[in-house]
Scaffold this active site. Structure first.
Site, PDB file in Angstrom:
ATOM      1  N   GLY A  10     -16.669   1.075  -5.671  1.00 34.84           N
ATOM      2  CA  GLY A  10     -16.506   1.490  -4.269  1.00 34.84           C
ATOM      3  C   GLY A  10     -16.386   2.986  -4.175  1.00 34.84           C
ATOM      4  N   ASP A 128      -7.278   2.470  -4.504  1.00 40.16           N
ATOM      5  CA  ASP A 128      -6.008   1.732  -4.449  1.00 40.16           C
ATOM      6  C   ASP A 128      -4.931   2.324  -5.357  1.00 40.16           C
ATOM      7  OD1 ASP A 128      -7.128  -0.011  -2.669  1.00 40.16           O
ATOM      8  OD2 ASP A 128      -7.408  -1.648  -4.084  1.00 40.16           O
ATOM      9  N   ARG A 163       5.598  -3.811  22.013  1.00 36.09           N
ATOM     10  CA  ARG A 163       4.825  -4.786  21.257  1.00 36.09           C
ATOM     11  C   ARG A 163       5.035  -4.585  19.757  1.00 36.09           C
ATOM     12  NH1 ARG A 163      -1.052  -3.582  23.600  1.00 36.09           N
ATOM     13  NH2 ARG A 163      -0.842  -4.743  25.541  1.00 36.09           N
ATOM     14  N   MET A 170      -5.764  -1.102   2.962  1.00 37.06           N
ATOM     15  CA  MET A 170      -6.368  -1.540   1.706  1.00 37.06           C
ATOM     16  C   MET A 170      -5.302  -1.822   0.645  1.00 37.06           C
ATOM     17  SD  MET A 170      -9.871   0.640   1.295  1.00 37.06           S
ATOM     18  CE  MET A 170      -8.951   2.157   1.266  1.00 37.06           C
ATOM     19  N   GLY A 171      -5.698  -2.542  -0.365  1.00 31.11           N
ATOM     20  CA  GLY A 171      -4.799  -2.898  -1.465  1.00 31.11           C
ATOM     21  C   GLY A 171      -4.881  -4.380  -1.772  1.00 31.11           C
ATOM     22  N   GLU A 222      -3.897  -5.615   2.385  1.00 32.08           N
ATOM     23  CA  GLU A 222      -4.820  -6.740   2.579  1.00 32.08           C
ATOM     24  C   GLU A 222      -4.575  -7.880   1.595  1.00 32.08           C
ATOM     25  OE1 GLU A 222      -8.945  -5.670   1.582  1.00 32.08           O
ATOM     26  OE2 GLU A 222      -8.197  -4.085   0.276  1.00 32.08           O
ATOM     27  N   HIS A 272     -12.851   0.355   6.287  1.00 31.01           N
ATOM     28  CA  HIS A 272     -13.574   1.393   5.559  1.00 31.01           C
ATOM     29  C   HIS A 272     -13.230   2.818   5.998  1.00 31.01           C
ATOM     30  CE1 HIS A 272     -15.926  -2.011   4.226  1.00 31.01           C
ATOM     31  NE2 HIS A 272     -16.437  -1.238   3.305  1.00 31.01           N
ATOM     32  N   ARG A 275     -11.665   4.929   3.303  1.00 36.59           N
ATOM     33  CA  ARG A 275     -12.298   5.373   2.058  1.00 36.59           C
ATOM     34  C   ARG A 275     -13.428   6.364   2.273  1.00 36.59           C
ATOM     35  NH1 ARG A 275     -13.038   0.580  -1.124  1.00 36.59           N
ATOM     36  NH2 ARG A 275     -13.284   2.150  -2.706  1.00 36.59           N
TER      37      ARG A 275
END
Lengths: 342, 342, 342, 342
Positions: A10, A128, A163, A170-171, A222, A272, A275
């Protein structure tokens, strides 16, 4: 001497900064010339190359992505892969290879460098931050910065409407981005893959936040999972690399929170945006130094090694060290953040 | 137990994050209460205080500056200073003090903690990153980020007009900001206080940059000096703290470059924009962790110590270690950057 | 005179800037005092108030959200709503009301100001920029900026992996955010609610982009719909306000693109990050001027009117004008952007 | 048909976006081809050209500066200038010219288009926003954004040290950047060239700010002047274009404030950082639309005209209209901001 360079896996902000530093120092100080291989290991496998010299790397320092392209091609799984790579290197008169990549890309470099006599130097890359042997990898600081800015923005919306806002970052296997951006963004709950979470406890923290008239922000990696496997994944399809899509924990959690607390909850999946784009100053600095030290390792003939950050120093370690074990968040470090929950 | 907190010296993004972490953990985990002292050591000297509890620290994580105010007051130079501080602490029933500051502020803490029995814990702060004993101080990453963004912006103007742009950044005695932002911003010349520069060499680099049709960016630390003392300072007045104003090297250098190369040169002095505003994610993380560990040191009764970053760990060191010696840029590290000059 | 202020509907960067300008000018120039009503029309309905004076508005200019809170409460649908509002105003001695909000909030103001003798002045607010009678509403520029920055970041990831990236932005009924951010971000396809799209045409643009070895970015407004109603919504549940959730077009489209072109496609849903956080300079300027002119309208007794931007001027129009008709993207303007598709 | 394009005067974020839009639409919709002239009017004068086609403009939308280079060369002052330009155009078979620039550049275009039969279309450009006939020029919004962010950062430093911070922004003859960024940044004093300021009044505002325990920010346009001509310019040298350097009002004012109020005052001169770097979303949108409409004007044979923004519409006006009169800040508009002074 001609040196090959490739970027695999990635993309990460800072890849271009590594490439530029390698080419600048290699050309100016050692008189090397360079050849880029396109799309990670696919390049040497299929003899697909990109010209790589000083004009080619001008202006790329602040640009995200990689001018060499990337892929997840694994030559060890391709028929006759090793032989084809050696053939390309021979044909192109490439005498050393710098592989910039994560677990998979460096795993191949370890094997090639070890059993097959392909002289490789590695540069660790993972958004990550979960590669062992290095304090940080470039791209991580940028991702944390993007996530933190998003959390900053979400606070005001959460407050205005009282709220819950769930932010999925990410992870997959390690919670570094969640932990760092959650702490930096003032999140009220941070959930990481290393430790299964208890939805009731999460709801408790949320309620205690509302009690002081503030609206809670939940940052969830994630790859985070609830205890007891209560989560039904939104989407169990596989992506084109055969990985199960793990996305969905954010939306799942927001619905659980709504139904258990009666409060409105919304999810934002940063995806995305974390990244891509221009690297942070820290990442440009780290990537540049990685590049400078990688070409120095080539010059020293120190193959099979990888550059790594230790404190403020760049050191060399066996590539295999990086890939031996995933670097996950230490429970004590995660516990440190607990004082801000609720 | 009641704990006093003060912030001294120049402000730094992240001070508020330290204060918040101290108060959150101290209150929730140890049941302490807190008292803020206003304007560094002036606060305890003159018994000038600020209420400090959890509501007081809500929302301050992303804010620059310090809610406690700051000053450069040195109580050791004030008449009867130590006695007055001890009197304030006794009157306010403050049993421990956390001093967040740089060389001067921590120097006082060392003395008070050592010879005078005032239980102090230190948190290092310097925008210039020049305190020994810690890999980084908070605020530095933000300053480097601001400077790098400015350099990014200046590149396009330089190119459009084929001009030299000189950027003067902070750094009186150490060139960390210049070195990091210069590398991250793709500067063509980086000048630091640790090494006197040769104007002719600088002009040589500039000319070689123009030869490839690119316009040069020169990053110069405010404390950088030419060889042979040729520089005539623009302004030898003293500021209200009695320091000689060193600003001016940027403008001086631009004029020298113009007259020696015949190219237009312009200067930008980034000044205070580098030290204000919201801290970067890295600085919020570091400052928060410093705060958490400082209050833990108080809880452990580990006075006379200071928190410090080593790799990714927060450790404790004697406060005196931080102030013993200025942390300057290592010549080898500076040499590493030389490949990008010209 | 006492003036009431309320903010209704979804939050928008700039609300606090409006409130601050109203209070500063009203207090200093006209000697008014102010009362805030909490959570839009719920405030006067339930006599729920927030103190509002110059100290209360200090420092709020750069902050997103609204210090008054917001809700979608419609007092015209509440039992005895108008009478209760008039009662609150009488009890609190509020003689004029400034309502900051969108279609719904201003719709109530129109009715109250018209038939019911409640002296209202309106300030238009919609993140989607779809209110008639004003060139722009504050918050819109910030949302476009956030979306554009995200698109900038996604370009590099798209290029590195030669993937399609679909970005779903806000815009239920009007495509202003999609159009502006798509143009500013260099998107290759922009899809808006005003014009049903043809998936095959979209795939054609995507393929032609890949042909020149660039990776396509597709910006799609959340309310955009394919021709012929082929879209199956991911989620037809209703949110707590009874609106059908329209989210899902981004993910749906990415799957269609993958299956029709054989290229990998990923979706990013920007969501709430577009509406939170610090307002852009333009939005602060516009919101501040709206506030200054709204209180001037109160001072002139010009009730039933709303402030609006025309060119660089702030003018007054009947509130009803704003709510009469949704301001959608003109087909000719959308066509202008078509030159960049593909 | 072949169309020439040039960019003159100081650079502005958005120039590349204009060029890209011209080339994309001209090539794709009208089948034109293009020739870039290097460095403004110097290009056609000396027949110095840059190839300009769709590949040449890929990726330049978000980049500051101008790929064509810029200069302040005035061909009307060059010997035989008009003839040489016409010769170049004939030799290169260029049948129409799009000139992107400010007062000087467009002044030449007016003359060439008028008396000399060179078919020109103009695109207005000025970072200072002081061209008549258009609501805004691109680059201005970016400059205001940069200045506002700097002011945001300076607030926290000012508060922490209870200092006056003076920010000098661009604006030689018009105070638009000062006014917009000052309002958006929450400045306590805004000084513009259109109205001479009274130092005592400025000091009064500063003192009243300190009285409520807040630290003042003074935004001053580089061209602002005190009443009675009391200012002694720091530097009366001329730059290479023969303009007197007006810089210095910021530093001068800080010293006056220090000596009259006894408060510490510091100056930050934002300088070139305001005009470089990536354009804001608004500026990319405006620049892109200017480009699209400029090539449309060429296609319509509507020479001697310039594109301009009116509300949300792009219109055409005679080029001469833009240069007839400087667009300065209206006294009423400046007065509007006065409520925030002090």
């Amino acid at each position: 001497m001609r040196v090959g360079v490739l970027t695999g896996g990635g993309d990460c902000p800072g890849l271009n900064a590594v490439i530029r530093a390698i080419v600048r120092k290699g050309t100016q100080e050692y008189g090397y010339d360079f050849l880029g291989f396109r799309d990670g290991w696919r390049g040497p496998l299929e003899n697909d190359t990109v010209p790589l010299d000083i004009p080619a790397v001008r202006g790329i320092l602040p640009r995200g992505g990689t001018i060499l392209g990337s892929s997840r091609t694994n030559p060890l799984k391709a028929e006759d892969g090793v032989r084809r790579i050696k053939e390309t290197l021979a044909k192109q008169e490439v005498e050393a290879l710098i592989a910039i990549g994560g677990e998979d890309t460096l795993g191949v470099a370890t094997r090639l460098s070890g059993g097959f006599g392909v002289p490789c130097v590695g540069v660790p890359k993972t958004i990550d931050n979960d590669l062992s042997a290095t304090d940080y990898t470039f791209g991580f600081d940028t991702a944390v910065g993007v996530a933190t800015e998003a959390i900053d923005r979400l606070h005001t919306t959460a407050e205005s409407h009282m709220r819950v806002l769930v932010v999925e970052v990410m992870g997959r296997h390690a919670g570094w981005i969640a932990l760092h951006s959650g702490l930096a963004g003032g999140a009220n709950v941070i959930l990481i893959p290393e430790q299964r979470f208890d939805v009731d406890q999460v709801c408790g923290w949320i309620q205690s936040r509302f009690k002081v008239r503030y609206a809670p922000i939940v940052v969830v990696a994630e790859g985070a999972m609830p205890k007891g496997g209560q989560m039904v994944l939104k989407d169990d399809s596989k992506d084109s690399f055969g990985h199960v899509r793990l996305s969905g924990v954010g939306e799942w959690l927001a619905k659980e929170i709504e139904s258990r607390t009666g409060k409105e909850a919304r999810t934002t999946v940063l995806g995305h945006t974390q990244r891509g784009g221009t690297p942070s100053a820290f990442d440009r600095w780290l990537a540049t130094r990685f590049g400078l030290h990688a070409i120095e390792a080539v010059h020293d003939g120190d193959f099979g090694t990888m550059v790594a950050l230790r404190g403020t120093d760049i050191v060399r370690v066996p590539i295999s060290e990086a890939t031996a074990k995933l670097k996950t968040v230490d429970p004590a470090l995660y516990a440190e953040a607990g004082v801000f929950f609720g």
